[in-house]
Design a protein around this motif. Structure first.
Motif, short mmCIF file in Angstrom:
data_model
loop_
_atom_site.label_atom_id
_atom_site.label_comp_id
_atom_site.label_asym_id
_atom_site.label_seq_id
_atom_site.Cartn_x
_atom_site.Cartn_y
_atom_site.Cartn_z
N ALA A 48 51.81 -7.31 -70.77
CA ALA A 48 50.53 -7.99 -70.65
C ALA A 48 50.01 -8.32 -72.04
O ALA A 48 49.86 -7.43 -72.88
N LEU A 49 49.74 -9.59 -72.29
CA LEU A 49 49.18 -10.04 -73.56
C LEU A 49 47.70 -10.30 -73.35
O LEU A 49 47.31 -11.22 -72.63
N LEU A 50 46.88 -9.46 -73.94
CA LEU A 50 45.44 -9.50 -73.70
C LEU A 50 44.69 -9.91 -74.96
O LEU A 50 45.13 -9.65 -76.08
N GLY A 51 43.55 -10.53 -74.76
CA GLY A 51 42.70 -10.93 -75.87
C GLY A 51 41.62 -11.86 -75.38
O GLY A 51 41.77 -12.54 -74.35
N VAL A 52 40.52 -11.90 -76.10
CA VAL A 52 39.44 -12.80 -75.74
C VAL A 52 39.89 -14.23 -76.01
O VAL A 52 40.92 -14.48 -76.64
N ASN A 53 39.11 -15.22 -75.53
CA ASN A 53 39.42 -16.61 -75.81
C ASN A 53 39.45 -16.83 -77.32
O ASN A 53 38.56 -16.40 -78.05
N GLY A 54 40.51 -17.50 -77.78
CA GLY A 54 40.66 -17.74 -79.21
C GLY A 54 41.39 -16.65 -79.95
O GLY A 54 41.54 -16.72 -81.18
N ALA A 55 41.87 -15.63 -79.22
CA ALA A 55 42.56 -14.52 -79.88
C ALA A 55 43.95 -14.90 -80.37
O ALA A 55 44.50 -14.25 -81.25
N GLY A 56 44.54 -15.96 -79.79
CA GLY A 56 45.88 -16.39 -80.19
C GLY A 56 46.91 -16.32 -79.08
O GLY A 56 48.09 -16.60 -79.32
N LYS A 57 46.49 -15.97 -77.87
CA LYS A 57 47.46 -15.80 -76.76
C LYS A 57 48.18 -17.11 -76.46
O LYS A 57 49.41 -17.13 -76.34
N THR A 58 47.43 -18.19 -76.28
CA THR A 58 48.04 -19.47 -75.93
C THR A 58 48.97 -19.95 -77.03
O THR A 58 50.07 -20.46 -76.76
N THR A 59 48.57 -19.78 -78.27
CA THR A 59 49.43 -20.18 -79.39
C THR A 59 50.74 -19.39 -79.37
O THR A 59 51.83 -19.97 -79.56
N ALA A 60 50.67 -18.09 -79.12
CA ALA A 60 51.88 -17.27 -79.06
C ALA A 60 52.81 -17.75 -77.96
O ALA A 60 54.03 -17.87 -78.16
N ILE A 61 52.25 -18.04 -76.79
CA ILE A 61 53.08 -18.51 -75.67
C ILE A 61 53.70 -19.85 -75.99
O ILE A 61 54.90 -20.07 -75.76
N GLU A 62 52.92 -20.76 -76.55
CA GLU A 62 53.45 -22.10 -76.85
C GLU A 62 54.55 -22.05 -77.90
O GLU A 62 55.50 -22.83 -77.85
N ILE A 63 54.44 -21.14 -78.86
CA ILE A 63 55.50 -21.00 -79.86
C ILE A 63 56.76 -20.43 -79.21
O ILE A 63 57.88 -20.90 -79.48
N LEU A 64 56.61 -19.45 -78.33
CA LEU A 64 57.77 -18.90 -77.62
C LEU A 64 58.45 -19.95 -76.75
O LEU A 64 59.67 -19.92 -76.56
N LEU A 65 57.66 -20.88 -76.21
CA LEU A 65 58.21 -21.93 -75.35
C LEU A 65 58.69 -23.15 -76.14
O LEU A 65 59.19 -24.10 -75.54
N GLY A 66 58.51 -23.14 -77.46
CA GLY A 66 58.93 -24.28 -78.26
C GLY A 66 57.99 -25.46 -78.18
O GLY A 66 58.36 -26.57 -78.57
N LEU A 67 56.76 -25.25 -77.69
CA LEU A 67 55.80 -26.34 -77.57
C LEU A 67 55.07 -26.61 -78.87
O LEU A 67 54.45 -27.67 -79.03
N GLN A 68 55.09 -25.65 -79.78
CA GLN A 68 54.60 -25.88 -81.13
C GLN A 68 55.37 -24.95 -82.06
O GLN A 68 55.88 -23.90 -81.64
N PRO A 69 55.51 -25.33 -83.33
CA PRO A 69 56.32 -24.53 -84.25
C PRO A 69 55.51 -23.41 -84.88
O PRO A 69 54.28 -23.46 -84.95
N ALA A 70 56.22 -22.40 -85.35
CA ALA A 70 55.60 -21.38 -86.20
C ALA A 70 55.62 -21.90 -87.64
O ALA A 70 56.57 -22.57 -88.05
#
Length: 318
Positions: A48-70
């Motif tokens: 479970a990846l938890l955090g308030v809005n803006g914590a970075g959860k969506t960015t982490a997921i998108e990087i894992l999915l290749g939707l944006q680069p690190a």
């Protein structure tokens, strides 16, 4: 607060995780969305990846999915780069928002999605896992929001994924549908599937997760089993019926928070004994007394609040 480290048995080889972030940083404009994040997703577990809005959860997921680069750091998905087609064949994804053809029937959406995989899950299995009985002939655009979420969940399961990304999967579902999704998650995890789950329902994380990772301002604040996360917060919860006014209890030393829930006083405190002694002195007729360890919700709030306070102190010092 330091993250809880993984425990490892040196005499037993640890299987390679299905996906990893190592030292990943990502800046979006003036915001440091991820700041040196390490994350490992093992098989047969719900993380479970938890955090308030803006914590970075969506960015982490998108990087894992290749939707944006690190910007920096290492990203691996099933031993390959996230953009690798062979790696992507073995994942399932259910994001918060999905745009699907509204004129297609549910059965047609399932058939289309199944056609992308070499050995897809049967339609019957998808229907059973996601609770789609009676919906196959319905047009997607005519479904309720909760029914559409169940269809999206079924589509994520179609390809028999080794790794499943579930971003707020039960938002908009009623209790019965949520329980159906929970049963399905437990079923596929038992078959060895790894799951990355984000949720705003902390009771959902507590019920499903083998591990919890708390992100705050782009950094990992805690990483461990639910019990380990709770253990980092020494708070206890006192629940009782009493005539002592809420504002009075809230002002006592050692009380972090006091509120009324369903006619009961609920007090969060670091040390139970002095607060409980004071309650009993003020109200000898106090009843329905329960003392419990803080749950995941309280631990999560304490961690993120502490991080906010520390950040504010640094800004003031600067």
């Amino acid at each position: 607060m330091r993250p809880v480290p993984f425990s490892a048995d040196p005499l037993r080889a640890t299987p390679a995780p299905l996906a990893t972030l190592r030292g990943v940083r990502r800046r979006r404009g003036a915001v440091q969305a991820l700041d040196g994040v390490d994350l490992a997703l093992p098989a047969g577990q719900v993380t479970a990846l938890l955090g308030v809005n803006g914590a970075g959860k969506t960015t982490a997921i998108e990087i894992l999915l290749g939707l944006q680069p690190a910007d920096t750091g290492e990203v691996m998905l099933l031993g390959r780069h996230p953009s690798d087609l062979e790696a992507r064949r073995h994942i399932g994804v259910m994001l918060q928002q999905a745009q699907l053809p509204e004129r297609l029937r549910v059965g047609e959406l399932l058939a289309l999605t199944r056609s992308w995989y070499r050995a897809p899950r049967s339609v019957a299995d998808c229907v059973a896992l996601a609770g789609l009985d009676g919906l196959l002939e319905r047009r997607y655009g005519r479904l309720s929001g909760g029914q559409q979420r169940r269809v999206q969940f079924a589509l994520a399961l179609c390809g028999r994924p080794k790794l499943l990304f579930l971003d707020e999967p039960t938002t908009g579902l009623d209790i019965g549908a949520r329980q159906q999704v929970w049963r399905a998650i437990r079923s596929v995890v038992a078959d060895g599937v790894g799951i990355l789950l984000t949720t705003h329902y902390l009771e959902e994380a507590e019920a499903l997760a083998d591990r919890v990772v708390v992100l705050d301002a782009g950094r990992v604040r805690a990483d461990g089993a639910v019990g380990e996360i709770r253990a980092q917060v020494a708070q206890r919860r006192i629940r009782c019926t009493t005539t002592v006014p809420l504002d009075v209890v809230a002002s006592w030393p050692g009380v972090r928070r006091a509120e009324t829930v369903d006619g009961h006083l609920v007090v969060m405190c670091d040390r139970v004994e002095p607060v409980l002694r004071r309650l009993l002195d003020a109200d000898p007729q106090l009843g329905d007394l329960e003392v419990q360890r803080a749950g995941l919700a309280e631990a999560f709030v304490a961690m993120t609040t502490t991080a906010d306070v520390m950040a504010g102190s640094k800004q003031e010092a600067a």
